[in-house]
Design a protein around this motif. Structure first.
Motif, mmCIF file in Angstrom:
data_model
loop_
_atom_site.group_PDB
_atom_site.id
_atom_site.type_symbol
_atom_site.label_atom_id
_atom_site.label_comp_id
_atom_site.label_asym_id
_atom_site.label_seq_id
_atom_site.Cartn_x
_atom_site.Cartn_y
_atom_site.Cartn_z
ATOM 1 N N ALA A 1 0.826 -1.208 0.000
ATOM 2 C CA ALA A 1 0.000 0.000 0.000
ATOM 3 C C ALA A 1 0.859 1.257 0.000
ATOM 4 O O ALA A 1 0.652 2.163 -0.810
ATOM 5 C CB ALA A 1 -0.920 -0.009 1.213
ATOM 6 N N PHE A 2 1.853 1.296 0.894
ATOM 7 C CA PHE A 2 2.663 2.511 1.019
ATOM 8 C C PHE A 2 3.621 2.696 -0.155
ATOM 9 O O PHE A 2 3.838 3.824 -0.600
ATOM 10 C CB PHE A 2 3.402 2.525 2.354
ATOM 11 C CG PHE A 2 2.506 2.852 3.512
ATOM 12 C CD1 PHE A 2 1.984 4.126 3.668
ATOM 13 C CD2 PHE A 2 2.136 1.882 4.430
ATOM 14 C CE1 PHE A 2 1.132 4.430 4.716
ATOM 15 C CE2 PHE A 2 1.281 2.174 5.484
ATOM 16 C CZ PHE A 2 0.774 3.451 5.626
ATOM 17 N N ALA A 3 4.193 1.602 -0.668
ATOM 18 C CA ALA A 3 5.119 1.716 -1.800
ATOM 19 C C ALA A 3 4.376 2.235 -3.033
ATOM 20 O O ALA A 3 4.856 3.134 -3.733
ATOM 21 C CB ALA A 3 5.765 0.364 -2.091
ATOM 22 N N ALA A 4 3.198 1.675 -3.293
ATOM 23 C CA ALA A 4 2.412 2.115 -4.451
ATOM 24 C C ALA A 4 1.954 3.558 -4.281
ATOM 25 O O ALA A 4 1.966 4.335 -5.242
ATOM 26 C CB ALA A 4 1.206 1.201 -4.633
ATOM 27 N N SER A 5 1.572 3.910 -3.058
ATOM 28 C CA SER A 5 1.132 5.279 -2.785
ATOM 29 C C SER A 5 2.282 6.269 -2.964
ATOM 30 O O SER A 5 2.124 7.323 -3.578
ATOM 31 C CB SER A 5 0.581 5.351 -1.372
ATOM 32 O OG SER A 5 0.180 6.647 -1.063
ATOM 33 N N LEU A 6 3.438 5.884 -2.428
ATOM 34 C CA LEU A 6 4.628 6.738 -2.523
ATOM 35 C C LEU A 6 5.025 6.960 -3.985
ATOM 36 O O LEU A 6 5.323 8.079 -4.410
ATOM 37 C CB LEU A 6 5.772 6.081 -1.756
ATOM 38 C CG LEU A 6 7.045 6.882 -1.587
ATOM 39 C CD1 LEU A 6 6.816 8.075 -0.683
ATOM 40 C CD2 LEU A 6 8.148 6.008 -1.017
ATOM 41 N N LEU A 7 4.991 5.874 -4.750
ATOM 42 C CA LEU A 7 5.344 5.963 -6.165
ATOM 43 C C LEU A 7 4.360 6.863 -6.914
ATOM 44 O O LEU A 7 4.753 7.671 -7.756
ATOM 45 C CB LEU A 7 5.359 4.556 -6.779
ATOM 46 C CG LEU A 7 6.000 4.487 -8.145
ATOM 47 C CD1 LEU A 7 7.514 4.484 -8.036
ATOM 48 C CD2 LEU A 7 5.545 3.249 -8.880
#
Lengths: 94, 155
Positions: A47-53
């Protein structure tokens, strides 16, 4: 599209590299596809990696329009490497 | 319990991630308990109706899971051309989110799971609370009823 076996072998090879704690492959929507972490950790990292990207892409689009290919997050206990290609994101914790 | 506690939690949820248009908390019978919206004036919708349908779909899916013996239902995601609807179980209620189509599903799932745990506890406390009528008020009501019955008998 890559087969299940190929993806598993890539994850295993990455996992064998020095200092690598785990690898997560997720979609750009934050849905985990493959992971070497337990389910709860996988869900958070995806969730956080995709959001950050997504945020990084938005920011780069605003300032120049180049393509985001790699993000490195340095922390006091290691680093998180995030890379994206087409609709998939790979996050490596080491 | 603090007044508007549910609205406050729903508003915090909406603010925590871009793309969330509306959050609705309903009970299993479809009654709306609370709702919050980012652009309420721009998207006038029938909140009660949406909440009731979301609850019905969730309860229906839950029943299907029971019939198939595949455990409790955790979340329902409905994907539409121009948006998504998420519904998650939270204690005796159902939390429903309406989002943009290009939202980060993983993040929404994570946020909903966290919020549902918090809302579940509060909702159970809220629904288990009994309303006590003061003794004086009860006596007044009884007297009024007796007077009404006497009036009826005289007729």
């Amino acid at each position: 599209m890559l087969s299940e076996d190929v993806i598993k072998s890539i994850l295993e090879n990455l996992g064998k590299m020095e200092g690598v704690k785990g690898v997560v492959i997720t979609t750009t929507e934050g849905i985990p596809v493959h992971s070497t972490f337990p389910p709860d950790v996988t869900e958070k990292i995806s969730a956080f990696a995709a959001s950050l990207l997504g945020k990084a892409k938005e920011m780069i689009k605003e300032v120049g329009g180049a393509k985001v290919t790699f993000i490195t997050l340095d922390t006091s206990e290691g680093e998180l490497l995030i890379s994206s290609e087409q609709e998939y994101v790979i996050a490596i914790l080491r | 319990m603090e007044p508007n506690v549910f609205e406050k939690i729903l508003t915090r949820l909406i603010k925590s991630e871009s793309g969330i248009r509306r959050a609705i908390l309903v009970d299993r019978t479809g009654l709306t308990i609370a709702h919050a919206s980012k652009f309420s004036s721009y998207y006038p919708i029938d909140v009660e109706g949406i909440g009731a349908i979301a609850s019905a779909i969730f309860v229906g899916s839950e029943e299907q899971g029971k019939n198939l013996d595949i455990g409790d239902l955790q979340m329902v995601i409905s994907e539409f051309e121009n948006g998504k609807i998420f519904a998650i179980s939270c204690g005796q209620g159902v939390l429903c989110l309406i989002t943009d189509p290009d939202v980060n599903i993983g993040m929404i799932r994570l946020l909903m799971k966290r919020t549902a745990a918090e809302l579940g506890k509060l909702l159970d406390e809220f629904l288990s609370a009994t309303v006590s009528i003061p003794v004086e008020e009860k006596k007044e009501e009884e007297e009024e009823l007796k007077a009404a019955l006497d009036a009826l008998e005289q007729l």
